[in-house]
Design an enzyme around this catalytic site. Structure first.
Site, PDB file in Angstrom:
ATOM      1  N   ASP A 108      63.184  51.801  26.396  1.00 42.99           N
ATOM      2  CA  ASP A 108      62.542  53.112  26.296  1.00 42.99           C
ATOM      3  C   ASP A 108      63.057  53.881  25.084  1.00 42.99           C
ATOM      4  OD1 ASP A 108      62.837  52.056  29.013  1.00 42.99           O
ATOM      5  OD2 ASP A 108      61.715  53.819  29.658  1.00 42.99           O
ATOM      6  N   GLU A 156      56.199  44.384  34.173  1.00 45.73           N
ATOM      7  CA  GLU A 156      57.220  43.864  35.078  1.00 45.73           C
ATOM      8  C   GLU A 156      56.658  43.342  36.397  1.00 45.73           C
ATOM      9  OE1 GLU A 156      61.092  46.457  33.735  1.00 45.73           O
ATOM     10  OE2 GLU A 156      59.520  47.477  34.876  1.00 45.73           O
TER      11      GLU A 156
END
Length: 726
Positions: free
Chosen positions: A334, A463
């Site tokens: 991130d 994910e």
């Protein structure tokens, strides 16, 4: 100055209450020039029902949620490896107004002013107004400041008591604290150590807290119109720095400069780089709020005695062992892929601070690679203070290897933005890029049929799928890393022993020739649901070469297949993609989707829609800001030039980018819908840096000179260095 600070006060200091009569105008009353205050001051009459949506205060060293009972400090983690989490310090600022005596009814307002990094609560009756102001000092990083002001409508001869609900010091679940003498009259001092170190050799980090205890009752003497009380908290791993910060804070109170220095620093930050839009208040407030929350989690200047560890998905105000509300304060991809890019172009100094978080942990990345049977540098999927892998999920830790490409991408973007190749040649980042290239080479498997290199058994950014072969995002960013490593090897004159470009040129990238789109991985079935933006990231930010038809097919395929309740940053990348294809209506739809993640009271973001998921989701804010800079602004960093291709957002008549930094120069861009023009102004040219040109076409260019605007039609243009011929 510090040594004699206690004797220098002429104001009354009693029971750690500092009474200060100030007649000068606070710098917080000054405004950003030519900006409507409504877009950077968020005021409500009632706090949100959900305490997770309360505003955050921070300065990159300390962070907290207002009215919260804990403070978090950059780099302070408790717990061994996968149990590591940002440690909780009991809040000394958890103070809630409970009324006054004589009693009265009050109207309350709650304001976050992001232009000055201050939070205020004002409670007003017919005869008095009580204001609490809270801020984490922007320049004196160890310091938190709580101010309480009482202002009477007339100087009555009555004593007024301000009643406060004050949270007292409690036993931290993460830190063993003991109270000791502070050596400063009337000041409390707690010293502690985390309970469990991150590794066997990292030690139990100390923490020192000097603070003024806030009393339950503050008394204003009869006949005084304005009474001010100020309470300081100083926190650091160094006792000397914590104590010095507290004492300097006292000196600055005496000089009536404490808040002024803080607000001036914030105002300067905004003046050096910001984005303004005219006509769309909702968008303007979202931009200011997002930039504030990102900036409040990064120090204005790094502390030479305590390292900045990086940006966490929920900023510095959140932490704790419970990952459902904070991601434990860990650093993920991130940082590089979502929060770093919108900070880089406006504040490259912060960009460098972020890059240095990975330089600091490069040795650990080398150990991580060896532990997993690879060569070079493998950055952990989650990291905290030491750089060891702290991810509690074994699959994520082993398979989300794309982060090592994400780090390389950030280094490359920084070099393209600044032109600072010494970063690679002289400051160790060249070795980091080659180490990352070596890691990817050790990950490759040669397909003997195609003679192309593949990457097997990994997890893509999506994910919801793992143990897959040839994630298209992972393979593309691995290829980009290998090319960056080749560039570094050339600069370091080490090309004879490395063949990064060979592997990059033979990297397999999944592509379906029949349907003309990129499957997410080998065996992916078109339409299978995915969690978040993944494949579309190869179009931007990776700028992988493809036709407009393929780009469109990727966007269409994954827009329909991506969960509508996926993480907040996702739709910003679809917005950018649709603007690349001049699909303004679809881009506007993506902008509306982004708004669903914002709590409008204080512009706090959640990871999922309808205020669900973690808060305050800085990753979503970073993605959103990318949709403004790289989407509507159309900025693109290339190897040798910067391009812009602006489109004004819905309901906006003008869009201004103040302080875009490129190759050492600072530029202002004004995109005006009424005149249909782009105005470019260089406000500062770096010493020894090249002058710049606005290149409209192969035959039309305009040289940029300092403070001499160049105006051209709104269209795609390039900013290129001007090199004088000898």
């Amino acid at each position: 100055m510090l040594g004699g600070c206690e004797s220098c006060f002429t104001k009354v200091i009693h029971s750690s209450q500092v009474y200060l009569q100030q007649t000068s105008v606070h710098s917080s009353e000054r405004k950003l020039p030519n900006v409507d205050p409504d877009v950077y001051t968020f005021t409500v009459d009632k706090l949100p029902d959900d305490v997770r949506l309360y505003p955050n205060i921070g300065n990159g060293h300390l962070g907290l949620v207002v009215r919260g009972n804990r403070i978090h400090m950059n780099g302070l983690y408790n717990g061994h490896t996968t149990r590591s989490h940002r440690a909780a310090i009991p809040s000394t600022c958890h103070v809630i107004f409970a009324g006054t005596l004589p009693s009265s009814s009050y109207h309350s307002q709650f304001t976050l002013d992001v232009s000055t990094g201050t939070y205020q609560e004002t409670h007003t009756s017919s005869c008095v107004a009580v204001t609490q102001t809270l801020y984490a000092h922007r320049t004196l990083l160890p310091l938190l400041v709580l101010e309480v002001d009482l202002l009477r409508s007339e100087p009555t001869q009555l004593e007024v008591e301000v009643l406060l609900n004050v949270s007292r010091w409690y036993a931290s679940e993460d830190i063993n604290f003991t109270q000791q003498p502070s050596g400063i009259s009337g000041v409390s001092y707690q010293v502690g150590h985390i309970k469990e170190p991150e590794t066997a050799t990292s030690g139990k980090t100390p923490v020192h807290v000097y603070f003024d205890k806030v009393p339950h009752i503050l008394t204003s003497a009869p006949g005084v119109l304005h009474t001010k009380w100020m309470f300081l908290t100083a926190i650091h791993t160094s006792k000397a720095k914590a104590k010095a910060a507290y004492l300097l804070g006292r000196d600055l109170i005496h000089a009536a400069q404490l808040r002024r220095l803080h607000t001036d620093a914030w105002l300067q930050w905004w003046q050096e780089g910001r984005v303004d839009v005219t006509g769309n208040r909702v968008l303007a407030r979202a931009i200011y709020g997002s930039y504030y929350y990102l900036a409040s989690s990064v120090p204005a200047m790094p502390d030479p005695d305590w390292p900045f560890v990086g940006l966490s998905p929920c900023g510095l105000a959140w932490g704790g062992e419970n990952s459902s509300n904070s991601y434990r304060g860990h650093v993920f991809w991130d940082q590089e892929m979502w929060m770093f890019p919108p900070l880089l172009l406006l504040h490259p100094d912060i960009g460098r601070t972020i890059l240095d978080t990975r330089k600091r942990t490069a040795v650990r990345a080398a150990r991580n690679a060896r532990y997993n049977g690879h060569r070079g540098l493998q950055y952990p999927w989650e990291s905290a203070f030491t750089g060891v892998e702290t991810c509690p999920s074994n699959i994520d830790a082993k398979q989300e290897v794309h982060i090592s490409g994400d780090v390389a991408f950030a280094i490359l973007q920084y070099v393209r933005a600044t032109g600072d190749h010494s970063l690679i040649a002289d400051e160790g980042f060249g070795e980091i890029l080659m180490g990352l290239g070596d890691f990817w080479i050790s990950m490759l498997t040669l397909n003997k049929s195609s003679c192309l290199y593949e990457i097997h058994g990994i997890q893509p950014p999506d994910e919801w799928h793992w143990s897959v072969n040839n994630s298209v995002y992972t393979n593309v960013i691995a290829r980009l890393t290998l090319l960056a490593a080749d560039m570094a090897a050339t600069l370091l004159n080490q090309t004879s022993t490395h063949h990064y470009k060979h592997y990059a040129d033979k990297m397999y990238v999944p592509f379906d020739v029949t349907t003309q789109y990129h499957p997410e991985y080998d065996g992916y079935v078109n339409g299978t649901m995915v969690k978040q933006a993944d494949v579309i990231l190869i179009g931007f930010p990776l700028m992988y070469n493809m036709s407009t038809d393929v780009r469109r097919n990727d966007l269409l395929s994954y827009e329909h297949a991506t969960s509508r309740n996926g993480p907040a940053m996702t739709w910003s990348m679809f917005l950018i993609g649709w603007l690349e294809l001049a699909e303004r209506k679809k881009a506007a739809d993506m902008l509306q989707r982004s708004y669903q993640y914002i709590s409008t009271e204080f512009q706090v973001w959640t990871e999922q829609v309808n205020s669900s998921g973690v808060t305050n989701f800085n990753t979503g804010q970073g993605g959103f800001l990318q949709s403004i800079i790289f989407g509507y602004g159309g900025f693109r960093l290339h190897e040798r030039h910067l391009t812009i291709d602006p489109v004004l957002p819905p309901d906006c008549s003008q869009m201004n980018f103040t302080g875009i930094d490129y190759l050492g120069s600072s530029l202002d861009f004004v995109f005006d819908a009424i005149s249909d023009t782009t105005k470019v102004t260089v406000t500062r040219q770096g010493v020894g840096k090249p002058a710049l040109l606005v290149r409209v076409s192969a035959t039309e260019s305009y040289r940029l000179e300092v403070k001499k605007p160049v105006t051209v039609p709104i269209m795609k243009v390039a900013i290129v260095p001007f090199l004088l011929k000898k």
